[in-house]
Enzyme design. Structure first.
Site, PDB file in Angstrom:
ATOM      1  N   CYS A  58       4.680 -67.608 -28.200  1.00 38.98           N
ATOM      2  CA  CYS A  58       3.244 -67.844 -27.471  1.00 38.98           C
ATOM      3  C   CYS A  58       2.977 -67.260 -26.102  1.00 38.98           C
ATOM      4  CB  CYS A  58       3.279 -69.480 -27.264  1.00 38.98           C
ATOM      5  SG  CYS A  58       4.603 -70.115 -26.191  1.00 38.98           S
ATOM      6  N   ALA A  61       5.421 -67.769 -23.481  1.00 41.82           N
ATOM      7  CA  ALA A  61       6.648 -66.934 -23.662  1.00 41.82           C
ATOM      8  C   ALA A  61       6.617 -65.844 -23.078  1.00 41.82           C
ATOM      9  CB  ALA A  61       7.038 -66.873 -25.114  1.00 41.82           C
ATOM     10  N   ARG A  92      16.755 -64.928 -23.389  1.00 47.25           N
ATOM     11  CA  ARG A  92      16.235 -63.474 -23.508  1.00 47.25           C
ATOM     12  C   ARG A  92      17.643 -62.758 -22.668  1.00 47.25           C
ATOM     13  NH1 ARG A  92      12.387 -60.839 -20.579  1.00 47.25           N
ATOM     14  NH2 ARG A  92      11.452 -59.063 -21.471  1.00 47.25           N
ATOM     15  N   HIS A 192       1.445 -61.844 -21.266  1.00 50.15           N
ATOM     16  CA  HIS A 192       1.815 -60.582 -20.357  1.00 50.15           C
ATOM     17  C   HIS A 192       0.580 -60.417 -19.358  1.00 50.15           C
ATOM     18  CE1 HIS A 192       3.827 -59.068 -24.359  1.00 50.15           C
ATOM     19  NE2 HIS A 192       4.739 -59.812 -23.569  1.00 50.15           N
TER      20      HIS A 192
HETATM   21  S1  CFN Z   1       7.233 -59.590 -25.315  1.00 49.05           S
HETATM   22 FE1  CFN Z   1       7.644 -57.539 -25.029  1.00 49.05          FE
HETATM   23  S2  CFN Z   1       8.066 -56.719 -23.215  1.00 49.05           S
HETATM   24  S3  CFN Z   1       6.816 -55.732 -26.057  1.00 49.05           S
HETATM   25 FE2  CFN Z   1       8.987 -55.602 -26.598  1.00 49.05          FE
HETATM   26  S4  CFN Z   1       9.628 -54.328 -25.008  1.00 49.05           S
HETATM   27 FE3  CFN Z   1      10.161 -57.262 -27.500  1.00 49.05          FE
HETATM   28  S5  CFN Z   1       9.605 -59.249 -28.422  1.00 49.05           S
HETATM   29 MO1  CFN Z   1      11.392 -59.709 -27.373  1.00 49.05          MO
HETATM   30  S6  CFN Z   1      11.010 -60.075 -25.245  1.00 49.05           S
HETATM   31 FE4  CFN Z   1      11.326 -58.133 -25.360  1.00 49.05          FE
HETATM   32 FE5  CFN Z   1       9.894 -56.201 -24.197  1.00 49.05          FE
HETATM   33 FE6  CFN Z   1       7.889 -54.991 -24.384  1.00 49.05          FE
HETATM   34 FE7  CFN Z   1       8.990 -59.136 -26.182  1.00 49.05          FE
HETATM   35  S7  CFN Z   1      11.999 -56.917 -23.675  1.00 49.05           S
HETATM   36  S8  CFN Z   1      12.284 -57.594 -27.237  1.00 49.05           S
HETATM   37  S9  CFN Z   1       9.548 -55.444 -28.477  1.00 49.05           S
HETATM   38  N1  CFN Z   1       9.494 -57.255 -25.923  1.00 49.05           N
HETATM   39  C1  HCA Z   2      10.019 -64.138 -27.100  1.00 48.68           C
HETATM   40  C2  HCA Z   2      11.341 -63.752 -26.525  1.00 48.68           C
HETATM   41  C3  HCA Z   2      11.759 -62.601 -27.638  1.00 48.68           C
HETATM   42  C4  HCA Z   2      12.543 -63.597 -28.760  1.00 48.68           C
HETATM   43  C5  HCA Z   2      13.481 -62.760 -29.531  1.00 48.68           C
HETATM   44  C6  HCA Z   2      13.704 -63.235 -30.787  1.00 48.68           C
HETATM   45  C7  HCA Z   2      13.131 -62.171 -26.906  1.00 48.68           C
HETATM   46  O1  HCA Z   2       9.305 -63.467 -27.597  1.00 48.68           O
HETATM   47  O2  HCA Z   2       9.459 -65.162 -26.470  1.00 48.68           O
HETATM   48  O3  HCA Z   2      12.846 -63.619 -31.653  1.00 48.68           O
HETATM   49  O4  HCA Z   2      14.785 -63.115 -31.538  1.00 48.68           O
HETATM   50  O5  HCA Z   2      13.125 -60.938 -27.124  1.00 48.68           O
HETATM   51  O6  HCA Z   2      14.000 -62.903 -26.314  1.00 48.68           O
HETATM   52  O7  HCA Z   2      10.919 -61.725 -27.844  1.00 48.68           O
END
Ligand code: CFN
Ligand code: HCA
Length: 539
Positions: A58, A61, A92, A192
């Site tokens: 969401c 998150a 995370r 974001h």
């Molecule tokens: S929301 Fe983003 S900020 S888009 Fe990416 S690199 Fe993932 S889903 Mo998990 S939290 Fe994480 Fe980053 Fe960009 Fe999220 S550090 S792993 S692919 N990510």
């Molecule tokens: C998020 C955080 C997440 C969840 C990872 C997962 C992360 O989207 O709220 O589903 O394993 O990287 O911690 O993307």
């Protein structure tokens, strides 16, 4: 033996066939056969169809967890029921230096207003003020961020008014709110955007001090998962490049305040932080470019791009020296691992950038990506186009507070003129060179946005990949089918995977995973004659 793949369009048809016609029609737009020459349109950043289980999270998150989560010395206070706070607490793997010189670190704390029924009925602003006061009295932080969970928007608490009032009352603490209620937008992506806007509005530009350094950059969209930022910092330092601020791995509020003094913004994860980059360019004249430190070749290319931008011979020579120093160990590990990984098949369904970036690393191992997709990427992330973000209201995310940013003539100092950028482009450095998933994937591979669990299971059943990359919610379901799952969010317990050292870590981890015989002991429901028995016989 050469493995035979099923026909991708037949796989697509089979995936869609199970859905009711209306649903199938909608999903069909998000499941496309790639063609890197003629990029097809992919439906993305749209609402998940109710009833379908996908990987998404969401807005809260994306704002609280992703962008602000890795900040060390901002007290990140959740306004909401305790569940929202607890489930967002340290899940995370964004790391900090425990003994770093940066001062306070509140990351391990869980701050929440612990909303109860009475606050839902009579309003929670009073409780929020009390919580801010309490956090202030206990920690005297430089800044407090307030994160709205769903009920806050529903009952109409004004977190921004509370932030303003408490900022005035306390005097020496920067307090700002985020209207990042979980239901805003269709995924983390909206969060974001909200995070970018508020950090830009309330923090960036507050400290004009020139802290020195010849080549000053900010690293945007690097969250120090598994220590990635530490590895990138090591490389930058070795090259003599000064990191002013990182958004937001292991970051401090002081870095954000001072970040507009940098000469260049480099972006790792464009999806989560492009808004910040565009706003900093508009207001302060700092150009941005994409880099990618996932993969050894990609890391070398990124360092060269940065050096080229500064047009400094010494820096360019130093970067070449660093690459020459770092590469031998990478090559020797690839040489060892490659014969065992070559030709293996991967699938990646992650977030908004990693499903693309990690294909580099698999490529270095001779592995093929058969299918990939983002959870919440936008079309530009897939197609490789630049889109000037925000500043208009998105049909799906109407509620997002939009920020008008204008050039600041007082401080505006274009770091490079348009003519210089055009000249650099002619000389081979297009700082606007824009990458996307689809141009880098082979023809006939399946690109699937916001994949559902059903679709994942079908893919695994039909293609039997050697490794599936996703998150914790998928991990054990997939492994029970006898396919190893690498978490590309948290790296399971591994990492760093960025830079040269990271690439080596990744090669070794993937080799172990795709070559372990343990997976053959597991029988997927559709496997009738046991692979397990075969393995037993080979002992
Ligand atoms: S929301 Fe983003 S900020 S888009 Fe990416 S690199 Fe993932 S889903 Mo998990 S939290 Fe994480 Fe980053 Fe960009 Fe999220 S550090 S792993 S692919 N990510
Ligand atoms: C998020 C955080 C997440 C969840 C990872 C997962 C992360 O989207 O709220 O589903 O394993 O990287 O911690 O993307």
């Amino acid at each position: 033996p050469v493995r035979k793949f099923p026909d991708p369009s037949a796989v697509r048809d089979e995936m869609l066939q199970k859905y009711p016609p209306k649903v199938a029609k909608k999903r069909a737009k998000s499941i496309v056969l790639n063609d890197p020459e003629e990029i097809p349109q992919v439906q993305a950043n749209t609402r998940t169809i109710p009833g379908i289980i996908t990987q998404r999270g969401c807005s809260y998150a994306g704002c609280k967890g992703v962008v602000l989560g890795p900040t060390r010395d901002i007290v990140n206070l959740v306004h909401g029921p305790i569940g929202c706070s607890f489930y967002a607490w340290l899940t995370r793997r964004n790391q900090t230096r425990p003994d770093g010189p940066e001062g306070a670190n509140y990351m391990t704390y869980c701050f929440s207003t612990d909303m109860q029924e009475e606050h839902i009925v009579f309003g929670g602003e009073k409780k929020l003020k009390q919580a801010i006061q309490e956090a202030y009295d206990l920690f005297h932080p430089k800044a407090i961020g307030i994160f709205s969970t769903c009920p806050v928007g529903l009952i109409g608490d004004d977190v921004h008014a509370v932030a303003r009032e408490m900022r005035e009352t306390l005097g020496d603490c920067n307090i700002f709110g985020f209207s990042c209620e979980g239901y805003k937008g269709v995924s983390q992506s909206a969060g974001h955007h909200i995070a970018n806007n508020q950090v830009f509005k309330h923090v960036v530009g507050l400290d004009d001090t020139d802290k020195g350094g010849k080549f000053k950059i900010n690293m945007l969209g690097e969250y120090n998962i598994g220590g990635d930022a530490f590895e990138i910092e090591r490389l930058l330092e070795k090259c003599g490049i000064t990191l002013v601020a990182s958004f937001s791995g292991n970051s401090t509020i002081g870095q954000f305040e001072n970040s507009h003094t940098a000469d260049l913004n480099v972006i790792m994860c464009h999806r989560s932080i492009n808004y910040m980059a565009e706003m900093m360019e508009t207001k302060y004249g700092i150009p941005w470019m994409k880099v990618n430190f996932i993969g050894a070749e990609a890391s070398a290319k990124s360092l060269r791009r940065i050096a080229r931008y500064f047009e400094d011979d010494e820096l360019m020579a130093r970067v070449e020296e660093v690459i020459a120093e770092e590469m031998p160990v990478v090559r020797s590990v690839v040489e060892d691992v490659y014969p065992r990984t070559k030709g293996k098949l991967a699938m990646l369904f992650v977030g908004g950038s990693r499903a693309h970036h990690y294909q580099e690393l698999f490529g270095e191992l001779g592995m093929e990506t058969l299918s990939a997709g983002y959870e919440f990427g936008h079309r530009d992330d897939y197609e490789g186009r630049r889109v000037i973000p925000s500043i208009k209201i998105d049909a799906d995310t109407k509620n997002i507070e939009e920020l008008k940013v204008t050039a600041d003539p007082e401080r505006y100092r274009p770091r490079k003129s348009e003519e210089d950028l055009a000249r650099l482009k002619e000389e081979g450095l297009d700082i606007r060179e824009y990458e996307g998933m689809m141009p880098d994937m082979k023809k006939g591979t399946l690109v699937i946005d916001d994949i559902s669990h059903y679709e994942s299971e079908k893919l695994i059943e039909l293609y039997k990949p050697d490794i599936f990359c996703a998150g914790i919610k998928e991990k054990y379901v997939v492994q029970k089918m006898g396919v190893p799952l690498k978490q590309l969010h948290s790296y399971d317990y591994g990492g760093p995977y960025a830079g040269f050292t990271g690439a080596v870590n990744f090669y070794k981890d993937i080799d172990r995973m795709v070559n372990s015989r343990v997976w053959k002991l597991i029988q997927a429901p559709w496997e009738e004659d046991g692979a397990a028995l075969e393995l037993e016989a080979s002992y």
